[in-house]
Scaffold this motif. Structure first.
Motif, PDB file in Angstrom:
ATOM      1  N   ASP A  89      30.844  35.376  58.320  1.00  0.00           N
ATOM      2  CA  ASP A  89      30.673  34.783  56.997  1.00  0.00           C
ATOM      3  C   ASP A  89      31.969  34.839  56.199  1.00  0.00           C
ATOM      4  O   ASP A  89      32.161  34.091  55.245  1.00  0.00           O
ATOM      5  CB  ASP A  89      29.578  35.531  56.230  1.00  0.00           C
ATOM      6  CG  ASP A  89      28.295  35.627  57.044  1.00  0.00           C
ATOM      7  OD1 ASP A  89      27.769  34.576  57.425  1.00  0.00           O
ATOM      8  OD2 ASP A  89      27.845  36.753  57.323  1.00  0.00           O
ATOM      9  N   HIS A 131      21.849  38.832  59.442  1.00  0.00           N
ATOM     10  CA  HIS A 131      21.558  37.872  58.372  1.00  0.00           C
ATOM     11  C   HIS A 131      20.108  37.977  57.911  1.00  0.00           C
ATOM     12  O   HIS A 131      19.806  37.757  56.727  1.00  0.00           O
ATOM     13  CB  HIS A 131      21.850  36.454  58.849  1.00  0.00           C
ATOM     14  CG  HIS A 131      23.302  36.135  58.909  1.00  0.00           C
ATOM     15  ND1 HIS A 131      23.803  34.969  59.451  1.00  0.00           N
ATOM     16  CD2 HIS A 131      24.391  36.849  58.494  1.00  0.00           C
ATOM     17  CE1 HIS A 131      25.130  34.969  59.357  1.00  0.00           C
ATOM     18  NE2 HIS A 131      25.502  36.095  58.784  1.00  0.00           N
ATOM     19  N   GLU A 165      33.631  30.892  62.833  1.00  0.00           N
ATOM     20  CA  GLU A 165      32.560  30.750  61.845  1.00  0.00           C
ATOM     21  C   GLU A 165      31.175  30.685  62.485  1.00  0.00           C
ATOM     22  O   GLU A 165      30.168  30.701  61.777  1.00  0.00           O
ATOM     23  CB  GLU A 165      32.797  29.518  60.964  1.00  0.00           C
ATOM     24  CG  GLU A 165      32.629  28.191  61.662  1.00  0.00           C
ATOM     25  CD  GLU A 165      32.884  27.009  60.728  1.00  0.00           C
ATOM     26  OE1 GLU A 165      32.588  25.870  61.120  1.00  0.00           O
ATOM     27  OE2 GLU A 165      33.388  27.222  59.614  1.00  0.00           O
ATOM     28  N   HIS A 201      24.067  28.632  53.119  1.00  0.00           N
ATOM     29  CA  HIS A 201      24.153  29.994  53.613  1.00  0.00           C
ATOM     30  C   HIS A 201      22.851  30.719  53.330  1.00  0.00           C
ATOM     31  O   HIS A 201      22.032  30.283  52.523  1.00  0.00           O
ATOM     32  CB  HIS A 201      25.327  30.716  52.944  1.00  0.00           C
ATOM     33  CG  HIS A 201      25.846  31.867  53.731  1.00  0.00           C
ATOM     34  ND1 HIS A 201      25.493  33.158  53.463  1.00  0.00           N
ATOM     35  CD2 HIS A 201      26.676  31.921  54.786  1.00  0.00           C
ATOM     36  CE1 HIS A 201      26.092  33.974  54.312  1.00  0.00           C
ATOM     37  NE2 HIS A 201      26.821  33.249  55.123  1.00  0.00           N
ATOM     38  N   TYR A 202      22.647  31.851  53.980  1.00  0.00           N
ATOM     39  CA  TYR A 202      21.390  32.572  53.830  1.00  0.00           C
ATOM     40  C   TYR A 202      21.312  33.341  52.509  1.00  0.00           C
ATOM     41  O   TYR A 202      20.256  33.804  52.110  1.00  0.00           O
ATOM     42  CB  TYR A 202      21.179  33.537  55.003  1.00  0.00           C
ATOM     43  CG  TYR A 202      22.215  34.617  55.059  1.00  0.00           C
ATOM     44  CD1 TYR A 202      22.017  35.836  54.415  1.00  0.00           C
ATOM     45  CD2 TYR A 202      23.426  34.419  55.717  1.00  0.00           C
ATOM     46  CE1 TYR A 202      22.975  36.817  54.431  1.00  0.00           C
ATOM     47  CE2 TYR A 202      24.382  35.400  55.736  1.00  0.00           C
ATOM     48  CZ  TYR A 202      24.158  36.593  55.098  1.00  0.00           C
ATOM     49  OH  TYR A 202      25.117  37.548  55.107  1.00  0.00           O
ATOM     50  N   TYR A 234      31.891  36.282  44.438  1.00  0.00           N
ATOM     51  CA  TYR A 234      31.059  37.145  45.279  1.00  0.00           C
ATOM     52  C   TYR A 234      31.713  38.516  45.426  1.00  0.00           C
ATOM     53  O   TYR A 234      32.908  38.627  45.671  1.00  0.00           O
ATOM     54  CB  TYR A 234      30.873  36.514  46.649  1.00  0.00           C
ATOM     55  CG  TYR A 234      30.246  37.439  47.671  1.00  0.00           C
ATOM     56  CD1 TYR A 234      28.892  37.719  47.648  1.00  0.00           C
ATOM     57  CD2 TYR A 234      31.029  38.058  48.651  1.00  0.00           C
ATOM     58  CE1 TYR A 234      28.313  38.571  48.561  1.00  0.00           C
ATOM     59  CE2 TYR A 234      30.462  38.914  49.576  1.00  0.00           C
ATOM     60  CZ  TYR A 234      29.103  39.171  49.526  1.00  0.00           C
ATOM     61  OH  TYR A 234      28.536  40.014  50.438  1.00  0.00           O
ATOM     62  N   LYS A 289      31.739  40.301  58.324  1.00  0.00           N
ATOM     63  CA  LYS A 289      33.134  39.925  58.110  1.00  0.00           C
ATOM     64  C   LYS A 289      33.959  40.260  59.340  1.00  0.00           C
ATOM     65  O   LYS A 289      33.901  41.368  59.863  1.00  0.00           O
ATOM     66  CB  LYS A 289      33.699  40.664  56.889  1.00  0.00           C
ATOM     67  CG  LYS A 289      35.119  40.284  56.515  1.00  0.00           C
ATOM     68  CD  LYS A 289      35.543  41.039  55.256  1.00  0.00           C
ATOM     69  CE  LYS A 289      36.966  40.687  54.841  1.00  0.00           C
ATOM     70  NZ  LYS A 289      37.368  41.439  53.614  1.00  0.00           N
ATOM     71  N   SER A 337      25.956  40.319  55.171  1.00  0.00           N
ATOM     72  CA  SER A 337      27.025  39.456  55.662  1.00  0.00           C
ATOM     73  C   SER A 337      27.851  40.180  56.717  1.00  0.00           C
ATOM     74  O   SER A 337      27.914  41.411  56.738  1.00  0.00           O
ATOM     75  CB  SER A 337      27.944  39.026  54.512  1.00  0.00           C
ATOM     76  OG  SER A 337      27.240  38.325  53.521  1.00  0.00           O
ATOM     77  N   ILE A 377      27.544  44.105  53.205  1.00  0.00           N
ATOM     78  CA  ILE A 377      28.481  43.454  54.124  1.00  0.00           C
ATOM     79  C   ILE A 377      28.994  44.442  55.167  1.00  0.00           C
ATOM     80  O   ILE A 377      29.191  45.622  54.873  1.00  0.00           O
ATOM     81  CB  ILE A 377      29.654  42.812  53.342  1.00  0.00           C
ATOM     82  CG1 ILE A 377      30.527  41.957  54.266  1.00  0.00           C
ATOM     83  CG2 ILE A 377      30.471  43.860  52.609  1.00  0.00           C
ATOM     84  CD1 ILE A 377      31.485  41.048  53.520  1.00  0.00           C
TER      85      ILE A 377
END
Length: 394
Positions: free
Chosen positions: A308, A230, A304, A7-8, A17, A237, A235, A57
């Motif tokens: 994320d 990104h 996906e 992942h980035y 997280y 969602k 992120s 996010i």
């Protein structure tokens, strides 16, 4: 065991997280560049703002196509006609691979200003106009579009869902309803009879390719926005409704995977005394288990590409659902499924005192039931009183 993180962003394996973020529906991201509604490219501006605010996010509502009859009721994001297709309302006409025909540019700009000046989104005018300009671009550039290698690859990679979706859209528009039970042809999905929609010799080929191309453009615009997000270290969602729309591509193509004779909802609680009826069919988990839950795996694999993390609405639906017969109008007539009934002997064995008459007396008084719930609910609750094991399911 080895864990590969590609992942980035990174966080230590022993840490959970967590981050601060913002939740906004894409349609609310209205800008001067939009067309009376928020569009996928507008996510970039939200990301810029989130970056300045030190938010990590972004969460959005479902973005799947909900086009049932082109009316304002289609604006509800939790009744998608496809769990794969993206909603055409989020496409930016000015960011397509091809430009508008010159003779439509002035008209487009006028319409754009008109829609952007409104205090509220005029869904019907917006979606009608977008389709007009999408069709104009497609019909003008059709030869180039058909030769586009990337478009061909997109069709090949997504044909499993893209073909039935395109056919569904054509039949929905032809018969003026998404309810396939009311169509004059193709009421029952048969792959061999639908596959000709993607054949160049078929009379509906151009219409099929239009829907496929719009999905290709939507995919490109969303992917571009996601890559930008990104790039800022933020992120994205998504939001996944647990249920499917009763008149959707999935209900048409794979009805055996769903409880089409049932409806899902929520039991009575402090918010709704008569429960909730969401109207969408339940899942046939035994059928899904038989092919190792391929339907769900494919659905998450598609999501996906962009997200994320996912919010699942509602997660309990994977373990139990409040379901009621198709004839029911209110959630009060439902019960948990799957469910394990609890008997009085089990309460006693665990030394849990439970006096049914004592605790349920207020709810079995005929006068109170009739006064507050009405005849239909009164009969249902009397049934539960006589069959208490149905009322004590977990």
């Amino acid at each position: 065991m080895q864990i590969v993180a590609d992942h980035y962003f990174r966080f230590k394996s022993y840490q959970m997280y967590h981050d601060a973020g913002v939740a906004v529906p894409v349609f609310s991201l209205r800008t001067e560049n939009g067309f009376g509604v928020g569009e996928f490219p507008d996510l970039k501006k939200l990301a810029d703002w989130a970056d300045k605010a030190s938010l990590g996010i972004i969460q959005i509502l479902p973005i799947n196509d909900t086009t049932a009859n082109y009316s304002w009721t289609d604006s509800y994001p939790y009744a998608a006609v496809s769990v794969y297709a993206l909603h055409p309302q989020y496409i930016s006409v000015e960011n397509l691979d091809f430009k508008l025909p010159k003779e439509l540019v002035d008209e487009f700009q006028t319409k754009k200003s008109e829609l952007n000046s409104l205090d509220l989104i005029d869904y019907e005018k917006m979606i009608s106009a977008k389709w007009k300009y999408l069709k104009a671009v497609f019909n003008t550039e059709k030869e180039k579009i058909y030769k586009d290698r990337n478009f061909k690859k997109f069709i090949k990679d997504n044909e499993e869902w893209l073909l039935p979706y395109s056919a569904f859209c054509i039949l929905r528009d032809k018969y003026k309803t998404p309810n396939f039970n009311e169509w004059k042809t193709h009421k029952k999905y048969i792959a061999g009879k639908v596959s000709p929609f993607f054949s160049a010799k078929n009379k509906d080929y151009n219409a099929s390719m239009l829907h496929a191309w719009v999905q290709f453009q939507l995919h490109k615009q969303l992917k571009d926005a996601v890559d930008y997000i990104h790039g800022l270290g933020i992120s994205l969602k998504g939001d996944l409704p647990i249920g499917i729309y009763r008149h959707s591509v999935e209900a048409w193509t794979e009805p055996d995977l769903f409880g089409m004779d049932f409806q899902a909802g929520a039991p009575p609680d402090q918010f709704t005394e008569i429960g909730q009826n969401w109207e969408f069919p339940t899942y046939n988990w035994e059928a899904m288990k038989a092919d190792d839950y391929k339907w769900w795996k494919n659905r998450f694999k598609a999501l996906e590409q962009y997200f994320d993390a996912m919010r699942i609405d509602h997660i309990l639906g994977f373990f139990r659902i409040w379901r009621m017969p198709i004839s029911a109008t209110q959630g009060i007539l439902g019960y948990f499924y799957p469910a394990v009934p609890v008997s009085f002997d089990e309460f006693k064995a665990r030394h849990i005192p439970f006096d049914f008459e004592r605790y349920c007396k207020p709810f079995i008084n005929d006068e109170i039931l009739w006064k507050y719930f009405g005849e239909e609910t009164f009969k249902a609750l009397r049934f539960l009183h006589k069959n208490p094991e149905r009322n004590l399911s977990i």
